[in-house]
Scaffold this motif. Structure first.
Motif, short mmCIF file in Angstrom:
data_model
loop_
_atom_site.label_atom_id
_atom_site.label_comp_id
_atom_site.label_asym_id
_atom_site.label_seq_id
_atom_site.Cartn_x
_atom_site.Cartn_y
_atom_site.Cartn_z
N ALA A 1 68.28 65.69 42.46
CA ALA A 1 67.87 64.55 43.28
C ALA A 1 66.78 63.71 42.63
O ALA A 1 66.71 62.51 42.85
CB ALA A 1 67.38 65.05 44.64
N TRP B 1 73.45 71.46 49.67
CA TRP B 1 72.13 71.06 49.18
C TRP B 1 71.31 72.30 48.87
O TRP B 1 71.10 73.16 49.73
CB TRP B 1 71.41 70.22 50.24
CG TRP B 1 70.03 69.78 49.82
CD1 TRP B 1 68.85 70.37 50.19
CD2 TRP B 1 69.69 68.69 48.99
NE1 TRP B 1 67.80 69.69 49.61
CE2 TRP B 1 68.28 68.65 48.86
CE3 TRP B 1 70.44 67.73 48.32
CZ2 TRP B 1 67.62 67.70 48.11
CZ3 TRP B 1 69.79 66.77 47.56
CH2 TRP B 1 68.39 66.77 47.47
N ALA C 1 62.88 64.13 48.24
CA ALA C 1 64.19 64.63 47.86
C ALA C 1 64.12 65.53 46.64
O ALA C 1 64.63 65.22 45.58
CB ALA C 1 65.13 63.45 47.59
N ARG D 1 70.92 65.69 54.58
CA ARG D 1 69.88 66.43 53.87
C ARG D 1 68.97 67.10 54.90
O ARG D 1 68.72 66.56 55.97
CB ARG D 1 69.08 65.48 52.97
CG ARG D 1 68.41 66.20 51.80
CD ARG D 1 67.91 65.21 50.77
NE ARG D 1 66.88 64.33 51.29
CZ ARG D 1 66.63 63.10 50.82
NH1 ARG D 1 67.36 62.61 49.84
NH2 ARG D 1 65.65 62.38 51.33
N TYR E 1 74.71 62.41 52.46
CA TYR E 1 75.54 62.33 51.26
C TYR E 1 77.00 62.33 51.72
O TYR E 1 77.41 63.15 52.54
CB TYR E 1 75.26 63.51 50.35
CG TYR E 1 73.84 63.54 49.83
CD1 TYR E 1 73.47 62.84 48.69
CD2 TYR E 1 72.86 64.27 50.50
CE1 TYR E 1 72.17 62.85 48.21
CE2 TYR E 1 71.54 64.29 50.03
CZ TYR E 1 71.21 63.58 48.90
OH TYR E 1 69.91 63.59 48.44
N VAL F 1 74.90 57.82 48.86
CA VAL F 1 73.67 58.30 49.48
C VAL F 1 73.22 57.27 50.50
O VAL F 1 72.92 56.12 50.14
CB VAL F 1 72.56 58.52 48.43
CG1 VAL F 1 71.32 59.13 49.09
CG2 VAL F 1 73.05 59.40 47.29
#
Length: 336
Positions: free
Chosen positions: A51, A334, A32, A295, A302, A311
């Motif tokens: 992250a 993201w 991440a 993601r 998310y 999360v």
């Protein structure tokens, strides 16, 4: 000696078994690397939530409210349409600008003026054409913007009021808008910039997403606990997915297997198996789940929830952590 060796072997196996979840967690965290951007309606800003490491920060985007945002493919520039201080279809201020923010510097670097009040809301980046599409509700249209020059280069009519949210096919050929008050979906040909069809859904519908293979579009009925499934080959309402409660935002996983849906009345996220079109489990999250972002690595989701972001680990279907955002957290993006 054999007994002792066997005992040590069993002990080693037990230790390895205990460590496996820790390895999996470490792998998830290590993958991440990036920053989550969150639009906070009530705070009129965008949160930057790293992250892995680094401090969270926020950038003010104006005195009235933005709801959604889009990023350039390189993750360096964010576009935040400034909608206004009202809900869709309700009286209030009518925004007519879009704020442009540098992700690396966390600073406002420009803006787009639509020339008149349009309530700009959902921005989507078209990677095929290097264009930005923005829903402009009061014009009953999608406005097309050149992200480099920040100039308006065209419009696509939706033929409907309150074209609030937009999704586009991965091949860049078609767009689909959720028209809230009319309860319809407009199908748009992005090549010819024309409306192909208007599909009746319900008395009211909200949010919209498209499957990984571009074959299905999903939008949430706001009068009954169900999701509409649109067949993109025929542009017709194909079926309904029953839900425990009325849904809001939805998002498919990259592998095409699952669809996540925010259930605001029960503060949950429903997990739908797209092979069976049935809910397999629900996940408790903080109040007012709104938007869901998967993601890019497909390992986490998310969920914006009021002033927080949940999360979700997509391997265990459990909430991995809760991130603190700003008041009225809504749109997500993201930046890798």
């Amino acid at each position: 000696m054999k007994i002792a060796s066997s005992s040590r072997l069993l002990t080693l196996i037990a230790c390895l078994a205990m460590m496996q979840p820790l390895w999996a967690q470490a792998h998830t965290e290590a993958s991440a690397h990036g920053t989550l951007l969150v639009v906070n309606q009530a705070d009129h800003n965008v949160s930057f939530l790293p992250a892995s490491s680094g401090a969270a920060s926020a950038v003010d985007v104006g005195g009235i409210t933005g709801h959604e945002l889009a990023l350039t493919p390189d993750g360096r520039t964010a576009f935040i349409p400034i909608y206004g201080n009202s809900g869709v279809g309700k009286p209030g201020t009518d925004g007519q600008t879009m704020t442009v923010v540098s992700v690396p510097s966390h600073k406002v670097i420009g803006s787009v003026d639509f020339g008149h009040p349009v309530r700009p809301h959902c921005a989507i980046f078209d990677k095929k054409r290097n264009l930005l599409y923005v829903t402009t509700e009061l014009d009953k249209a999608i406005t097309v913007i050149d992200p480099k020059s920040l100039k308006i280069v065209g419009t696509i009519p939706t033929g409907q009021e309150q074209s609030h949210m937009l999704t586009i096919s991965h091949d860049g050929r078609f767009g689909y808008t959720a028209n809230v008050g009319p309860g319809t979906v407009s199908v748009l040909d992005l090549n010819t910039r024309k409306t192909v069809k208007i599909i009746p859904i319900s008395a009211q519908t909200q949010r919209i997403s498209i499957s990984a293979d571009d074959r299905k579009v999903f939008t949430a009925d706001q009068t009954k606990p169900q999701l509409a499934v649109i067949d993109t080959a025929t542009n017709t309402l194909q079926s309904w997915i029953p839900l425990p409660e009325i849904a809001y935002g939805t998002a498919p996983t990259p592998d095409g297997h699952w669809l996540l849906a925010a259930l605001r009345p029960t503060n949950q996220v429903a997990v739908i198996d797209l092979k069976t079109m049935k809910v397999t489990t629900t996940i408790d999250v903080p109040k007012t789940p709104t938007e869901i972002l998967i993601r890019p690595d497909g390992k986490a989701a998310y969920v914006s929830c009021g002033g927080k972001v949940a999360v979700i680990d997509l391997a265990t279907w459990k909430v991995q952590s809760i991130l603190q955002a700003g008041a009225g957290a809504d749109g997500l993006a993201w930046a890798q």
